[in-house]
Design a protein around this motif. Structure first.
Motif, PDB file in Angstrom:
ATOM      1  N   LEU A 113       7.683  -3.252  -6.646  1.00  0.00           N
ATOM      2  CA  LEU A 113       8.468  -2.476  -5.691  1.00  0.00           C
ATOM      3  C   LEU A 113       9.107  -3.390  -4.650  1.00  0.00           C
ATOM      4  N   PRO A 114      10.288  -3.030  -4.150  1.00  0.00           N
ATOM      5  CA  PRO A 114      10.883  -3.835  -3.078  1.00  0.00           C
ATOM      6  C   PRO A 114       9.962  -3.980  -1.867  1.00  0.00           C
ATOM      7  N   LEU A 115       9.085  -2.984  -1.655  1.00  0.00           N
ATOM      8  CA  LEU A 115       8.185  -3.006  -0.501  1.00  0.00           C
ATOM      9  C   LEU A 115       6.766  -3.462  -0.866  1.00  0.00           C
ATOM     10  N   ASP A 116       6.607  -4.146  -1.968  1.00  0.00           N
ATOM     11  CA  ASP A 116       5.265  -4.541  -2.413  1.00  0.00           C
ATOM     12  C   ASP A 116       4.495  -5.291  -1.324  1.00  0.00           C
ATOM     13  N   ALA A 117       5.090  -6.323  -0.763  1.00  0.00           N
ATOM     14  CA  ALA A 117       4.395  -7.104   0.271  1.00  0.00           C
ATOM     15  C   ALA A 117       4.147  -6.252   1.517  1.00  0.00           C
ATOM     16  N   TRP A 118       5.078  -5.360   1.824  1.00  0.00           N
ATOM     17  CA  TRP A 118       4.940  -4.471   2.981  1.00  0.00           C
ATOM     18  C   TRP A 118       3.725  -3.564   2.812  1.00  0.00           C
ATOM     19  N   HIS A 119       3.565  -2.987   1.608  1.00  0.00           N
ATOM     20  CA  HIS A 119       2.408  -2.123   1.354  1.00  0.00           C
ATOM     21  C   HIS A 119       1.101  -2.896   1.525  1.00  0.00           C
ATOM     22  N   ARG A 120       1.054  -4.091   0.976  1.00  0.00           N
ATOM     23  CA  ARG A 120      -0.176  -4.883   1.058  1.00  0.00           C
ATOM     24  C   ARG A 120      -0.497  -5.224   2.511  1.00  0.00           C
ATOM     25  N   ALA A 121       0.528  -5.533   3.285  1.00  0.00           N
ATOM     26  CA  ALA A 121       0.314  -5.862   4.694  1.00  0.00           C
ATOM     27  C   ALA A 121      -0.195  -4.655   5.483  1.00  0.00           C
ATOM     28  N   LYS A 122       0.105  -3.450   4.984  1.00  0.00           N
ATOM     29  CA  LYS A 122      -0.353  -2.223   5.642  1.00  0.00           C
ATOM     30  C   LYS A 122      -1.747  -1.797   5.165  1.00  0.00           C
ATOM     31  N   GLY A 123      -2.367  -2.617   4.318  1.00  0.00           N
ATOM     32  CA  GLY A 123      -3.721  -2.316   3.860  1.00  0.00           C
ATOM     33  C   GLY A 123      -3.799  -1.450   2.629  1.00  0.00           C
ATOM     34  N   ALA A 124      -2.709  -1.364   1.855  1.00  0.00           N
ATOM     35  CA  ALA A 124      -2.690  -0.508   0.670  1.00  0.00           C
ATOM     36  C   ALA A 124      -3.583  -1.062  -0.437  1.00  0.00           C
ATOM     37  N   ARG A 125      -4.229  -0.139  -1.158  1.00  0.00           N
ATOM     38  CA  ARG A 125      -4.883  -0.500  -2.423  1.00  0.00           C
ATOM     39  C   ARG A 125      -3.891  -0.251  -3.532  1.00  0.00           C
ATOM     40  N   MET A 126      -3.528  -1.306  -4.249  1.00  0.00           N
ATOM     41  CA  MET A 126      -2.463  -1.240  -5.237  1.00  0.00           C
ATOM     42  C   MET A 126      -3.045  -1.013  -6.634  1.00  0.00           C
ATOM     43  N   VAL A 127      -2.372  -0.152  -7.409  1.00  0.00           N
ATOM     44  CA  VAL A 127      -2.823   0.178  -8.756  1.00  0.00           C
ATOM     45  C   VAL A 127      -1.615   0.219  -9.684  1.00  0.00           C
ATOM     46  N   PRO A 128      -1.834   0.047 -11.007  1.00  0.00           N
ATOM     47  CA  PRO A 128      -0.722   0.187 -11.954  1.00  0.00           C
ATOM     48  C   PRO A 128      -0.311   1.656 -12.072  1.00  0.00           C
ATOM     49  N   PHE A 129       1.000   1.902 -12.074  1.00  0.00           N
ATOM     50  CA  PHE A 129       1.510   3.259 -12.246  1.00  0.00           C
ATOM     51  C   PHE A 129       2.958   3.166 -12.707  1.00  0.00           C
ATOM     52  N   ALA A 130       3.257   3.809 -13.831  1.00  0.00           N
ATOM     53  CA  ALA A 130       4.623   3.917 -14.344  1.00  0.00           C
ATOM     54  C   ALA A 130       5.307   2.555 -14.484  1.00  0.00           C
ATOM     55  N   GLY A 131       4.531   1.541 -14.880  1.00  0.00           N
ATOM     56  CA  GLY A 131       5.112   0.225 -15.081  1.00  0.00           C
ATOM     57  C   GLY A 131       5.273  -0.600 -13.816  1.00  0.00           C
ATOM     58  N   TYR A 132       4.777  -0.085 -12.705  1.00  0.00           N
ATOM     59  CA  TYR A 132       4.853  -0.778 -11.417  1.00  0.00           C
ATOM     60  C   TYR A 132       3.445  -0.962 -10.863  1.00  0.00           C
ATOM     61  N   THR A 133       3.325  -1.815  -9.857  1.00  0.00           N
ATOM     62  CA  THR A 133       2.132  -1.862  -9.028  1.00  0.00           C
ATOM     63  C   THR A 133       2.449  -1.079  -7.772  1.00  0.00           C
ATOM     64  N   MET A 134       1.665   0.003  -7.527  1.00  0.00           N
ATOM     65  CA  MET A 134       2.007   0.928  -6.455  1.00  0.00           C
ATOM     66  C   MET A 134       0.809   1.224  -5.570  1.00  0.00           C
ATOM     67  N   PRO A 135       1.052   1.620  -4.321  1.00  0.00           N
ATOM     68  CA  PRO A 135      -0.054   1.926  -3.405  1.00  0.00           C
ATOM     69  C   PRO A 135      -0.668   3.292  -3.710  1.00  0.00           C
ATOM     70  N   VAL A 136      -1.964   3.334  -3.995  1.00  0.00           N
ATOM     71  CA  VAL A 136      -2.617   4.616  -4.244  1.00  0.00           C
ATOM     72  C   VAL A 136      -3.143   5.215  -2.939  1.00  0.00           C
ATOM     73  N   GLN A 137      -3.519   4.339  -1.994  1.00  0.00           N
ATOM     74  CA  GLN A 137      -3.963   4.803  -0.680  1.00  0.00           C
ATOM     75  C   GLN A 137      -3.965   3.632   0.283  1.00  0.00           C
ATOM     76  N   TYR A 138      -4.026   3.963   1.571  1.00  0.00           N
ATOM     77  CA  TYR A 138      -4.119   2.949   2.611  1.00  0.00           C
ATOM     78  C   TYR A 138      -5.515   3.040   3.231  1.00  0.00           C
ATOM     79  N   GLU A 139      -5.702   2.503   4.385  1.00  0.00           N
ATOM     80  CA  GLU A 139      -7.051   2.360   4.931  1.00  0.00           C
ATOM     81  C   GLU A 139      -7.686   3.684   5.322  1.00  0.00           C
ATOM     82  N   ASP A 140      -6.867   4.705   5.654  1.00  0.00           N
ATOM     83  CA  ASP A 140      -7.423   5.993   6.077  1.00  0.00           C
ATOM     84  C   ASP A 140      -7.987   6.805   4.915  1.00  0.00           C
ATOM     85  N   GLY A 141      -7.518   6.550   3.679  1.00  0.00           N
ATOM     86  CA  GLY A 141      -8.008   7.277   2.533  1.00  0.00           C
ATOM     87  C   GLY A 141      -7.152   8.480   2.183  1.00  0.00           C
ATOM     88  N   ILE A 142      -7.326   8.973   0.960  1.00  0.00           N
ATOM     89  CA  ILE A 142      -6.459  10.015   0.414  1.00  0.00           C
ATOM     90  C   ILE A 142      -6.561  11.321   1.198  1.00  0.00           C
TER      91      ILE A 142
END
Length: 378
Positions: A15-44
């Motif tokens: 994703l164009p925002l991949d590094a941005w998500h990681r910096a925000k504390g995202a847990r990244m998972v595979p989805f639809a051929g991408y690595t995407m944020p499933v949740q951040y530090e607060d939880g689902i």
């Protein structure tokens, strides 16, 4: 048709925002051929409730953004979808379905009329299949551009309009399923009042190179937090919205999926010139063998996709296609395909998952009322 897009989906996609998500504390998972944020530090759970009460920022750049243009485009596309494409007004959106010859659903999508063509948003998991299908079936006069240099963000929740209006004045004039062109600090934006959560909200298409700066501006607002895939799924489930590849597939017709509104145009039904028209129109009149329904599950344990629906004799007669705990309601909910005899609201049914039997009640969807801002303020 002529084609101006690279169809190779084999390379890992970021994703164009991949590094941005990681910096925000995202847990990244595979989805639809991408690595995407499933949740951040607060939880689902917390993210879900935040969207219901405030405004959440979703990165949906994995979705396919396509632009179609050329002479005869409306009629050409109507040969592939059941929507009244001709009737889509400038800057208006319409939900539709890409259909197989048997009437099954290849994808569900959004069509918007732009000044010189049609903007289409398709599901990320099948966007390359969709592009291939369109390229194979549209005439040579039609040009397809994949807008892979654009990001797509969604701002959803009851405070979304007020927040976005502070950055992009004028968006508050939009109503559900309409859009317009705007600017933010000289960056061109396409903004529609739409989304996938059942809440009021907006989807914003913009050049990928500016996505991080715009996302930073949004989350600098105290009412906005970044939200991951987990809450996106629980929100759309509460809203009764089907997810392609789970609740919709090539073996499912619009009538089976309870998406009859996608075949609402009298002209299209009379012309019956979309794929699978004969089957779909018969099902529309007589009912399909099975139907997608909502379920409220007794107890506290969620029933997940793949659980079996049982009849009175204990025989399997259907499948759960989406299920989980509904944070807004405090109870498990699900969507399933069941025989018409079991589809009436209030019907008690049994589900089985991993050897355990669960009781459930067929209920009307959406589980949580939609809060779209429609024309006339309704």
């Amino acid at each position: 048709m002529s084609d101006e897009t690279d169809l190779d989906p084999t390379e890992p996609q970021i994703l164009p925002l991949d590094a941005w998500h990681r910096a925000k504390g995202a847990r990244m998972v595979p989805f639809a051929g991408y690595t995407m944020p499933v949740q951040y530090e607060d939880g689902i759970m917390a993210e879900h409730l935040w969207v219901r009460e405030s405004a959440g920022l979703f990165d949906v750049s994995h979705m396919g953004q396509l632009f179609l243009s050329g002479d005869g485009l409306d009629d050409a596309l109507e040969a592939l979808v059941p929507a009244d494409v001709r009737g889509v007004k400038p800057f208006a959106q319409k939900y539709s379905l890409l259909l197989a010859e048997n009437g099954g659903i290849l994808d569900d999508l959004m069509i918007t009329r732009w000044e010189d063509g049609l903007y289409m948003v398709v599901n990320g998991a099948v966007k390359y299949d969709d592009i291939g299908h369109l390229r194979d079936h549209l005439p040579d006069a039609i040009t397809l551009n994949q807008m892979d240099d654009h990001a797509l963000l969604a701002l959803q929740g009851p405070k979304a309009a007020a927040v976005l209006a502070r950055l992009v004045p004028g968006i508050e004039a939009l109503v559900f399923m309409t859009g317009g062109r705007f600017e933010w600090n000289g960056v061109p934006l396409w903004i529609s009042r739409s989304g996938y959560t059942g809440e009021d909200g907006f989807e914003i298409s913009l050049p990928a190179e500016h996505a991080q700066a715009f996302a930073d501006a949004l989350v600098a607002e105290p009412d906005v937090k970044p939200i991951g895939l987990g809450a996106r799924d629980s929100l759309r489930l509460e809203a009764g919205l089907p997810l392609y590849g789970h609740d919709l597939d090539e073996e499912t017709t619009p009538v089976m999926a309870d998406l009859g509104f996608a075949v609402a145009s009298k002209r299209r039904r009379e012309e019956a010139n979309f794929p699978g028209a004969a089957r779909i129109l018969i099902e529309r009149e007589q009912g399909a063998i099975v139907k997608r329904v909502g379920l409220r599950v007794d107890g506290r344990q969620p029933v997940r996709e793949g659980a079996a629906v049982l009849d009175a004799d204990g025989s399997e007669v259907g499948k759960v296609t989406s299920g989980g705990f509904a944070p807004t309601l405090g109870t498990p909910i699900a969507m399933a395909y069941v025989p018409l005899a079991l589809a009436a609201h209030g019907t008690r049914i049994q589900l089985t998952q991993r050897g355990k039997v669960h009781e459930a009640t067929v209920t009307q969807m959406p589980f949580v009322p939609h809060r779209y801002v429609r024309s006339g303020g309704k």
